[in-house]
Write a protein that holds these residues in place. Structure first.
Motif, mmCIF file in Angstrom:
data_model
loop_
_atom_site.group_PDB
_atom_site.id
_atom_site.type_symbol
_atom_site.label_atom_id
_atom_site.label_comp_id
_atom_site.label_asym_id
_atom_site.label_seq_id
_atom_site.Cartn_x
_atom_site.Cartn_y
_atom_site.Cartn_z
ATOM 1 N N GLU A 147 0.798 -1.225 0.000
ATOM 2 C CA GLU A 147 0.000 0.000 0.000
ATOM 3 C C GLU A 147 0.835 1.282 0.000
ATOM 4 O OE1 GLU A 147 -2.683 -3.240 1.609
ATOM 5 O OE2 GLU A 147 -0.562 -2.710 1.711
ATOM 6 N N GLY A 193 -5.706 3.468 -3.491
ATOM 7 C CA GLY A 193 -6.771 2.715 -2.843
ATOM 8 C C GLY A 193 -6.834 1.295 -3.356
ATOM 9 N N THR A 245 -11.032 1.001 1.071
ATOM 10 C CA THR A 245 -10.120 2.128 0.846
ATOM 11 C C THR A 245 -10.320 3.187 1.927
ATOM 12 O OG1 THR A 245 -10.061 1.749 -1.546
ATOM 13 C CG2 THR A 245 -9.449 3.944 -0.770
#
Length: 547
Positions: A336, A381, A389
């Motif tokens: 991420e 996201g 998200t």
């Protein structure tokens, strides 16, 4: 020319270094090479083929293959065509491949070097266009070698913008189903410019690729590093030839998961028992010869950047290798954050820490101890998951890492656990298992471990034995494990004391669903199978229990 995307940098390398070697692939022990120009030519032809197959710009195209030269060229071709790559772990089962291909809206899939494609094949929806890497005997409706013969190179490659979605990377999933992490072309560009400066990465280095390119760490450290620093990538041919390949390449940058570092130590100790090694290292001239020989055989004779990644590694293991002049450093990143993260530098590290943040990384630690980060390379996201998200970021836009961390007085970050891994014993005390597991893994007899304790008063350690441990008698293993418990428990709070060590009958593997593709233990799955037995094991006599 200001470089703002990986494809721009790749094309600049082709222009400036057309005849330099870019890729090296072993076939039956012999190396085949591609220059930057040759790789670009094949990639341009495949990009043209993608368009001819009615795959316009913006199409989602998957890659299902172990690391190889064609993986790299396929990814570059996808960039050239203006499409979005969906890398898939080559060890996934059909039941895991299918939901990713369907969720990602993939329209085509490159199928390449795989160990057991027959068992994976029914996970590929029939409507997908299949392109085979026939160099590895993977023949499909469309094959790489035929496509490059039938198509002229694509003349006008896609002009990427920094904020365009370039890839969707599905997490390896220690808990729950994988999520598609969206990254733009600019995210990779910014990470690499930061890494080059902060880690002092040099150009024209030798790299070895063997950890999954479908994982963000290998994607950055190998693929992007090679593109941004004009490095040569060599690939491991197989598990059997890995040691030979790494020794032949002697890469300048090398990283491995903790389990592999443990395997390296096992291999060394099989040839030189610890007592003999201690003696040899205590003799000045002999010590230098031994260290040089071991580093040469490991393939680390010229490595300047050596990392352990994916999971915590024990400080004892780090110190063990440091005695051999193998300085293993750590980092803390995730899919991420695109690994715009914390790193130990080769010139600035502290055993047990994950280093200091890259410049520009904004950091905060919550009251619960969770590390949260914000940078120019954070994911946009999860693909098609607006609710997940929203949960990923806090109200200030910081990414929730899920890691429980703390800084020491010199600014080095230490990971003390994972929020989702914490459990509560019958005494109502919360336990963070990760630091305890890391201490246990200093024992060379232990391959994997999982500290658990729901429903019982004190935690217990479920362990699998290493090859060294399996060669010992039952009595010797018990003595070794008891020594570890005796050494570790005094360093813990009383409510954290390990009551037992339970030796598992079988190893935890990717195949039996108890390890992720990046070799992390799937705690949820281990607990699901074994939790019913915790009370029984806890009440059994003795400190070491055999399943």
């Amino acid at each position: 020319m200001t470089i703002s995307t990986p494809l721009q940098q790749f094309l600049l390398n082709v222009e400036n270094h057309p005849n330099d070697i870019f890729l090296r692939q072993p076939f039956r022990g012999e190396w085949t090479t591609w220059t930057w120009q040759q790789a670009a030519d094949e990639s341009r032809r495949i990009a043209a083929a993608l368009h001819s197959l009615q795959l316009p710009k913006g199409s989602h195209i998957a890659i299902l293959s172990k690391n190889c030269a064609h993986w790299m060229m396929a990814d570059i071709a996808i960039m050239m065509a203006g499409c979005i790559s969906i890398p898939i772990y080559p060890t996934l089962t059909a039941s895991s491949i299918q939901p990713i291909l369907e969720h990602s809206d993939a329209k085509a899939v490159f199928i390449g070097k795989l160990d057991d494609f027959k068992s994976q094949e029914h996970g590929i929806p029939p409507e997908l266009i299949r392109i085979g890497f026939d160099a590895y005997e993977r023949n499909e409706r469309y094959n790489w070698s035929e496509l490059i013969e039938e198509h002229q190179p694509l003349q006008h490659t896609h002009q990427w913008h920094e904020d365009e979605l370039m890839t969707i990377i599905y997490t390896s999933g220690t808990t729950g189903r994988p999520k598609g992490v969206m990254h733009t072309a600019g995210n990779f560009n910014r990470v690499m410019h930061a890494a080059i400066e902060e880690l002092r990465l040099e150009k024209h280095r030798a790299l070895l690729s063997y950890l999954p390119l479908s994982h963000i760490a290998e994607r950055i450290a190998i693929e992007m590093n090679s593109i941004y620093n004009v490095c040569v990538i060599s690939f491991a041919e197989s598990v059997e030839t890995f040691a030979k390949n790494v020794a032949e390449v002697q890469p300048h940058i090398f990283f491995a998961v903790p389990r592999l570092w443990g395997k390296f130590r096992e291999g060394i100790l099989k040839k030189i028992p610890q007592k003999k090694l201690n003696l040899l290292l205590s003799i000045p001239i002999i010590s230098g010869i031994v260290k040089k020989s071991i580093k040469q055989k490991l393939g680390l004779s010229r490595a300047t950047h050596i990392y352990s990644a994916s999971a915590p590694i024990s400080v004892d293991l780090l110190k063990w290798f440091a005695r051999l002049d193998v300085k293993i450093t750590q980092a803390l990143g995730m899919s991420e954050d695109c690994v715009y993260a914390h790193f130990e530098r080769p010139y600035d590290y502290r055993h047990g820490s994950v280093g200091k943040p890259f410049k520009g990384l904004q950091v905060k630690i919550t009251e619960e101890g969770e590390l949260r980060v914000k940078s120019v390379s954070n994911t946009k996201g999860y693909y098609k998951e607006p609710e997940l998200t929203a949960e990923l970021f806090d109200e200030d836009g910081y990414l929730k890492t899920g890691d429980i961390c703390e800084y020491d007085h010199d600014g080095y970050l230490f990971v003390t656990g994972r929020l989702k891994d914490q459990f509560k014993t019958d005494k109502g005390k919360y336990i963070s298992p990760s630091p305890i597991e890391t201490k246990l893994l200093a024992n060379a007899d232990i391959e994997q471990c999982c500290v658990v304790g729901m429903g019982i008063p004190q935690p217990i350690a479920l362990i699998t034995l290493s090859d060294i441990g399996k060669q010992k008698t039952k009595e010797d293993v018990e003595e070794s494990l008891l020594a570890s418990l005796a050494a570790i428990n005094p360093s813990l709070e009383k409510y954290e004391y390990l009551e037992k060590a339970v030796v598992m009958k079988e190893n935890w593997t990717i195949e039996n669903g108890l390890l992720t593709p990046t070799l992390k233990v799937k705690r949820n799955q281990v607990e699901k199978i074994h939790q019913q037995f915790y009370p029984h094991w806890f009440l059994e006599k003795g400190k070491v229990i055999w399943e």
